[in-house]
Design a protein around this motif. Structure first.
Motif, PDB file in Angstrom:
ATOM      1  N   ARG A 180       4.002 -27.248 -29.477  1.00  0.00           N
ATOM      2  CA  ARG A 180       5.257 -27.902 -29.843  1.00  0.00           C
ATOM      3  C   ARG A 180       6.123 -27.020 -30.734  1.00  0.00           C
ATOM      4  N   HIS A 181       5.490 -26.298 -31.653  1.00  0.00           N
ATOM      5  CA  HIS A 181       6.247 -25.588 -32.684  1.00  0.00           C
ATOM      6  C   HIS A 181       6.321 -24.076 -32.492  1.00  0.00           C
ATOM      7  N   THR A 182       5.264 -23.480 -31.942  1.00  0.00           N
ATOM      8  CA  THR A 182       5.117 -22.025 -32.047  1.00  0.00           C
ATOM      9  C   THR A 182       5.081 -21.293 -30.726  1.00  0.00           C
ATOM     10  N   LEU A 183       4.368 -21.820 -29.734  1.00  0.00           N
ATOM     11  CA  LEU A 183       4.069 -21.065 -28.521  1.00  0.00           C
ATOM     12  C   LEU A 183       4.682 -21.706 -27.287  1.00  0.00           C
ATOM     13  N   GLY A 184       5.679 -21.059 -26.712  1.00  0.00           N
ATOM     14  CA  GLY A 184       6.286 -21.525 -25.479  1.00  0.00           C
ATOM     15  C   GLY A 184       5.671 -20.847 -24.276  1.00  0.00           C
ATOM     16  N   TYR A 185       5.775 -21.494 -23.110  1.00  0.00           N
ATOM     17  CA  TYR A 185       5.173 -20.951 -21.881  1.00  0.00           C
ATOM     18  C   TYR A 185       6.111 -21.236 -20.712  1.00  0.00           C
ATOM     19  N   VAL A 186       6.604 -20.182 -20.093  1.00  0.00           N
ATOM     20  CA  VAL A 186       7.404 -20.318 -18.882  1.00  0.00           C
ATOM     21  C   VAL A 186       6.518 -19.934 -17.711  1.00  0.00           C
ATOM     22  N   ARG A 209     -10.806 -21.385 -30.996  1.00  0.00           N
ATOM     23  CA  ARG A 209     -11.635 -22.362 -31.711  1.00  0.00           C
ATOM     24  C   ARG A 209     -10.883 -23.638 -32.066  1.00  0.00           C
ATOM     25  N   ALA A 210      -9.623 -23.704 -31.723  1.00  0.00           N
ATOM     26  CA  ALA A 210      -8.782 -24.828 -32.146  1.00  0.00           C
ATOM     27  C   ALA A 210      -9.173 -26.124 -31.458  1.00  0.00           C
ATOM     28  N   GLU A 211      -8.988 -27.222 -32.165  1.00  0.00           N
ATOM     29  CA  GLU A 211      -9.149 -28.551 -31.591  1.00  0.00           C
ATOM     30  C   GLU A 211      -7.930 -28.861 -30.717  1.00  0.00           C
ATOM     31  N   PRO A 212      -8.084 -29.780 -29.764  1.00  0.00           N
ATOM     32  CA  PRO A 212      -6.952 -30.120 -28.891  1.00  0.00           C
ATOM     33  C   PRO A 212      -5.683 -30.491 -29.647  1.00  0.00           C
ATOM     34  N   ARG A 213      -5.809 -31.238 -30.738  1.00  0.00           N
ATOM     35  CA  ARG A 213      -4.612 -31.638 -31.488  1.00  0.00           C
ATOM     36  C   ARG A 213      -3.916 -30.427 -32.102  1.00  0.00           C
ATOM     37  N   GLU A 214      -4.696 -29.413 -32.487  1.00  0.00           N
ATOM     38  CA  GLU A 214      -4.106 -28.201 -33.041  1.00  0.00           C
ATOM     39  C   GLU A 214      -3.357 -27.412 -31.969  1.00  0.00           C
TER      40      GLU A 214
END
Length: 227
Positions: A85-91, A74-79
């Motif tokens: 940036r802060h919490t979720l990394g993706y390799v 449900r998050a907005e794009p900015r969220e």
């Protein structure tokens, strides 16, 4: 850290008369801090789709995807940008970067975005590149000119540059030689030790057995079995 409940997803094929293809229904997943969960299932079962929904690339039709305090569904794009940036990394398996940016800066970018001192961010990048056996003579060059294996290792270095509380790993040991495979597995073990919650796709069975605490077969979430 990662909580998925009653998640559903379908794709609408607008170039084929608006046909709707259901791919997932009733998916649920719980990953705690310091745990690594492997997504398993046959090709086309929805492993990559689930990863992309967690990361916010695909919008869920229904359900909840909590990563920390953010409901990605449900998050907005900015969220979602802030979450990445802060919490979720993706390799991912593929490196996508701006041409002509030096490899050192590609790896340091997640830290620079967060306001780390440039010297410290680049030192961290260089340490990871060295650990992953990327020759120093390449650090000032763009990784767009590198081999596939070198690009993969740059992608891994970038994904581990910042100590993300949650990580998504898409085939992180694919096509790596034994030496670099060992480095990547050790990086995953270190991330678990500091409390990262990890979801990954590992076709490498030995790697999966070593770093994953359990497996979740996404075939159970296909609509045919969700009824």
């Amino acid at each position: 850290m990662i909580e998925i409940d009653s998640l559903s997803k379908s794709f609408t094929l607008h170039n084929q008369g608006g046909a709707v293809i259901p791919v997932m229904a009733g998916a649920h997943l719980h990953v705690t801090a310091g745990e690594c969960v492997a997504l398993t299932g046959s090709s086309g079962a929805g492993k990559s789709t689930l990863m992309r929904m967690i990361y916010g690339n695909y919008r869920a039709n229904a359900g909840r995807i909590m990563v920390g305090d953010t409901d990605v569904a449900r998050a907005e794009p900015r969220e979602i940008i802030q979450l990445r940036r802060h919490t979720l990394g993706y390799v991912s398996q593929f490196l996508r970067v701006v041409p002509r940016v030096p490899t050192r800066d590609v790896v340091a970018e997640p830290l620079l975005i967060l306001g780390s001192a440039p010297d410290a961010a680049r030192a961290r990048a260089e340490a990871l590149l060295d650990r992953l056996n990327i020759p120093e003579r390449l650090w000032s060059l763009s990784p767009t000119t590198f081999s596939g294996g070198e690009q993969q290792r740059v992608n891994i270095a970038r994904g581990f540059a910042h100590p993300f509380p949650a990580l998504l790993l898409d085939e992180p040991t694919a096509s790596l030689d034994a030496t670099n495979r060992e480095v990547v597995l050790t990086l995953i073990e270190e991330a678990k030790a500091r409390g990262a919650a990890i979801v990954g796709i590992f076709h490498d069975e030995a790697a999966r057995a070593r770093v994953c605490d359990r497996e979740v077969d996404v075939t159970a979430f296909t609509p045919a079995r969700a009824a």
